[in-house]
Design a protein around this motif. Sequence first.
Motif, PDB file in Angstrom:
ATOM      1  N   ARG A   1     -19.982 -46.121 -23.816  1.00 39.58           N
ATOM      2  CA  ARG A   1     -19.959 -46.021 -25.267  1.00 39.58           C
ATOM      3  C   ARG A   1     -21.333 -45.593 -25.751  1.00 39.58           C
ATOM      4  N   LEU A   2     -21.362 -44.522 -26.560  1.00 46.47           N
ATOM      5  CA  LEU A   2     -22.599 -44.043 -27.168  1.00 46.47           C
ATOM      6  C   LEU A   2     -22.391 -44.064 -28.672  1.00 46.47           C
ATOM      7  N   ASP A   3     -23.025 -45.011 -29.337  1.00 45.66           N
ATOM      8  CA  ASP A   3     -22.770 -45.260 -30.754  1.00 45.66           C
ATOM      9  C   ASP A   3     -21.272 -45.539 -30.936  1.00 45.66           C
ATOM     10  N   ASP A   4     -20.554 -44.695 -31.656  1.00 43.75           N
ATOM     11  CA  ASP A   4     -19.134 -44.961 -31.895  1.00 43.75           C
ATOM     12  C   ASP A   4     -18.223 -44.074 -31.054  1.00 43.75           C
ATOM     13  N   ALA A   5     -18.754 -43.418 -30.061  1.00 41.96           N
ATOM     14  CA  ALA A   5     -17.947 -42.472 -29.275  1.00 41.96           C
ATOM     15  C   ALA A   5     -17.977 -42.830 -27.794  1.00 41.96           C
ATOM     16  N   GLU A   6     -16.928 -42.400 -27.079  1.00 46.72           N
ATOM     17  CA  GLU A   6     -16.897 -42.559 -25.633  1.00 46.72           C
ATOM     18  C   GLU A   6     -17.525 -41.338 -24.979  1.00 46.72           C
ATOM     19  N   VAL A   7     -18.403 -41.586 -24.019  1.00 49.14           N
ATOM     20  CA  VAL A   7     -18.984 -40.509 -23.211  1.00 49.14           C
ATOM     21  C   VAL A   7     -18.836 -40.903 -21.752  1.00 49.14           C
ATOM     22  N   HIS A   8     -19.103 -39.954 -20.865  1.00 46.63           N
ATOM     23  CA  HIS A   8     -18.994 -40.206 -19.431  1.00 46.63           C
ATOM     24  C   HIS A   8     -20.339 -39.930 -18.764  1.00 46.63           C
TER      25      HIS A   8
ATOM     26  N   VAL B   1     -15.902 -50.992 -22.657  1.00 46.97           N
ATOM     27  CA  VAL B   1     -16.796 -49.911 -22.239  1.00 46.97           C
ATOM     28  C   VAL B   1     -18.225 -50.431 -22.203  1.00 46.97           C
ATOM     29  N   LEU B   2     -19.001 -49.806 -21.361  1.00 49.17           N
ATOM     30  CA  LEU B   2     -20.396 -50.163 -21.160  1.00 49.17           C
ATOM     31  C   LEU B   2     -21.260 -49.270 -22.043  1.00 49.17           C
TER      32      LEU B   2
ATOM     33  N   HIS C   1     -20.382 -33.409 -19.280  1.00 53.71           N
ATOM     34  CA  HIS C   1     -19.775 -32.585 -20.347  1.00 53.71           C
ATOM     35  C   HIS C   1     -20.029 -33.114 -21.768  1.00 53.71           C
ATOM     36  N   PRO C   2     -21.303 -33.167 -22.209  1.00 52.97           N
ATOM     37  CA  PRO C   2     -21.610 -33.818 -23.487  1.00 52.97           C
ATOM     38  C   PRO C   2     -21.102 -33.082 -24.721  1.00 52.97           C
ATOM     39  N   ARG C   3     -20.739 -31.799 -24.584  1.00 51.21           N
ATOM     40  CA  ARG C   3     -20.247 -31.051 -25.745  1.00 51.21           C
ATOM     41  C   ARG C   3     -18.989 -30.262 -25.394  1.00 51.21           C
ATOM     42  N   SER C   4     -18.117 -30.930 -24.641  1.00 45.42           N
ATOM     43  CA  SER C   4     -16.852 -30.305 -24.262  1.00 45.42           C
ATOM     44  C   SER C   4     -16.039 -29.941 -25.494  1.00 45.42           C
ATOM     45  N   VAL C   5     -15.450 -28.756 -25.471  1.00 44.88           N
ATOM     46  CA  VAL C   5     -14.621 -28.326 -26.595  1.00 44.88           C
ATOM     47  C   VAL C   5     -13.304 -29.101 -26.646  1.00 44.88           C
ATOM     48  N   LYS C   6     -12.994 -29.853 -25.589  1.00 41.05           N
ATOM     49  CA  LYS C   6     -11.735 -30.597 -25.549  1.00 41.05           C
ATOM     50  C   LYS C   6     -11.899 -32.067 -25.916  1.00 41.05           C
ATOM     51  N   ARG C   7     -13.142 -32.477 -26.188  1.00 39.21           N
ATOM     52  CA  ARG C   7     -13.380 -33.873 -26.554  1.00 39.21           C
ATOM     53  C   ARG C   7     -13.789 -33.950 -28.013  1.00 39.21           C
ATOM     54  N   ARG C   8     -13.373 -35.042 -28.651  1.00 44.24           N
ATOM     55  CA  ARG C   8     -13.619 -35.175 -30.082  1.00 44.24           C
ATOM     56  C   ARG C   8     -15.097 -35.360 -30.393  1.00 44.24           C
ATOM     57  N   ALA C   9     -15.790 -36.133 -29.561  1.00 43.45           N
ATOM     58  CA  ALA C   9     -17.186 -36.459 -29.825  1.00 43.45           C
ATOM     59  C   ALA C   9     -18.117 -35.450 -29.167  1.00 43.45           C
ATOM     60  N   SER C  10     -19.242 -35.195 -29.802  1.00 42.15           N
ATOM     61  CA  SER C  10     -20.258 -34.306 -29.258  1.00 42.15           C
ATOM     62  C   SER C  10     -21.589 -35.037 -29.309  1.00 42.15           C
TER      63      SER C  10
ATOM     64  N   SER D   1     -25.363 -35.500 -29.749  1.00 38.88           N
ATOM     65  CA  SER D   1     -26.361 -34.766 -30.526  1.00 38.88           C
ATOM     66  C   SER D   1     -27.667 -34.621 -29.754  1.00 38.88           C
ATOM     67  N   ASP D   2     -28.537 -33.745 -30.252  1.00 35.13           N
ATOM     68  CA  ASP D   2     -29.862 -33.580 -29.654  1.00 35.13           C
ATOM     69  C   ASP D   2     -30.631 -34.898 -29.694  1.00 35.13           C
ATOM     70  N   ALA D   3     -30.540 -35.615 -30.826  1.00 38.31           N
ATOM     71  CA  ALA D   3     -31.264 -36.875 -30.975  1.00 38.31           C
ATOM     72  C   ALA D   3     -30.755 -37.911 -29.975  1.00 38.31           C
ATOM     73  N   GLN D   4     -29.450 -37.965 -29.770  1.00 33.02           N
ATOM     74  CA  GLN D   4     -28.891 -38.905 -28.797  1.00 33.02           C
ATOM     75  C   GLN D   4     -29.336 -38.555 -27.377  1.00 33.02           C
ATOM     76  N   LEU D   5     -29.387 -37.258 -27.064  1.00 33.00           N
ATOM     77  CA  LEU D   5     -29.885 -36.856 -25.749  1.00 33.00           C
ATOM     78  C   LEU D   5     -31.336 -37.293 -25.565  1.00 33.00           C
ATOM     79  N   GLY D   6     -32.117 -37.185 -26.616  1.00 33.11           N
ATOM     80  CA  GLY D   6     -33.509 -37.615 -26.530  1.00 33.11           C
ATOM     81  C   GLY D   6     -33.632 -39.101 -26.252  1.00 33.11           C
ATOM     82  N   ALA D   7     -32.787 -39.896 -26.909  1.00 26.67           N
ATOM     83  CA  ALA D   7     -32.818 -41.340 -26.689  1.00 26.67           C
ATOM     84  C   ALA D   7     -32.396 -41.688 -25.264  1.00 26.67           C
ATOM     85  N   LEU D   8     -31.396 -40.987 -24.740  1.00 23.39           N
ATOM     86  CA  LEU D   8     -30.946 -41.246 -23.371  1.00 23.39           C
ATOM     87  C   LEU D   8     -31.994 -40.808 -22.354  1.00 23.39           C
TER      88      LEU D   8
END
Length: 268
Positions: free
Chosen positions: A64-71, A162-163, A183-192, A194-201
């Motif tokens: 879980r990243l903020d309000d979205a699921e990521v892998h 989710v973790l 796949h952080p910006r997959s066209v098939k997933r609802r969530a994308s 952001s640059d700021a989130q990538l920076g935090a990770l």
Amino acid sequence: MTIDLHAHSTASDGTTPPSELPRLAAEAGLTVLALTDHDTFAGLAEASAAADIELVPGVEISCRLDDAEVHLLGLFVDPGHAALRAELELIRTDRDRRGVRMVERCQELGAPITLSQVREIAGGASLGRPHIAAALAAVGIADAFTSDWIADGGRADVPKHVLATVDAIGLVRAAGGAAVLAHPRSVKRRASVSDAQLGALASAGLAGVEIDHPEHPPEVRARLRDVATSLGLLATGSSDFHGDRKPVRLGECTTSPEVLAALRPRRS
């Protein structure tokens, strides 16, 4: 070297047995393949016994990243690491609970599917949305990943354990692995992401970003590559192979040998 760092087997939601993946990878011209089943190492021993290529031990963790699921891909991880195994077990058992409830919701919405049908499709793996989608397709509901059915937040969706992504990165690193955001910006997933989130990770210890992916258009890859470079993140590429479940082939996107070499020392 030809390197694919993201592939699935029947141990999760792929359609290819783990023992067959190394042979298929070699036939596709690969020299390195990462087996990254969802939240499990169940296929690694079988795949390793059959491998005549380098098999990277890996896992794809639902986060879980903020309000979205990521892998998150954990590459070069120790499959015996106790804390990581315990968390994956919790994710899997909750996935099964969720899958049962989602089947019930689909039935309540009028879909003539059964739990036994979905379990047969899963073939012993933890129940996941692709298995439910396959059951829905068999009864004429071709596009299950919509708000009408099992998309995130859809009418038949059910929340799951989710973790937090930062915690998942810490677990991967503790298990000797390198953490790569899938796949952080997959066209098939609802969530994308952001640059700021990538920076935090990146600040939390993320090693790389999966940029060359079948669901990333060229313009998305170009932007992600710029962001990754600015953050000091490695750029990986992979097929995200699921066998017959997705129209992609092993090695459709690949990782450079230089990036693979840079990932290895980051295991510590």
